[in-house]
Design a protein around this motif. Structure first.
Motif: not given
Length: 124
Positions: A11-19, A36-41, A84-91, A118-122
């Motif tokens: 879990l990260v706030q908008a604007g944050g980073s994860l690796r 890398w692929f991603r799948q939102a609900p 970097n510069s994560l946004i909620p739509d990256d969840t 692996t779950q990423v939540t912004v």
């Protein structure tokens, strides 16, 4: 048997980073292009980024260009996705995948092996 294991989500706030990391076992990472692929609900699994077998070519979906960087360290059997510069739509749940193709490819059908995700939540 080839296995892929992702780590680094959270879990990260908008604007944050994860690796994110993706470690392969069973065969050498150098045998595969990685993606890398991603799948939102409620959504289809979508392409995010890919890197060629030799690491010289990368390919990104438009929405992450300039924010995400894919890389690989064959000696460590690990591929990475720096976000970097994560946004909620990256969840989403993020999956890594291995392709026997040499080139970076965005097609799901080109990938043979997949991690468990692996779950990423912004948060906004």
């Amino acid at each position: 048997q080839v296995q892929l294991v992702e780590s680094g989500g959270g879990l990260v706030q908008a604007g944050g980073s994860l690796r994110l990391s993706c470690t392969i076992s069973g065969r050498a990472l150098s045998n595969y292009a990685m993606g890398w692929f991603r799948q939102a609900p409620g959504e289809e699994r979508e392409f995010v980024a890919a890197i060629s077998r030799n690491g010289y070519s990368t390919y990104y979906t438009e929405s992450v260009k300039g924010r995400f960087t894919i890389s690989r360290d064959n000696a460590k059997s690990t591929a990475y996705l720096q976000m970097n510069s994560l946004i909620p739509d990256d969840t989403a749940v993020y999956y890594c995948a291995a392709s026997t193709y040499a080139t970076a490819t965005k097609r799901k059908a080109d990938y043979t092996y997949w991690g468990q995700g692996t779950q990423v939540t912004v948060s906004s």
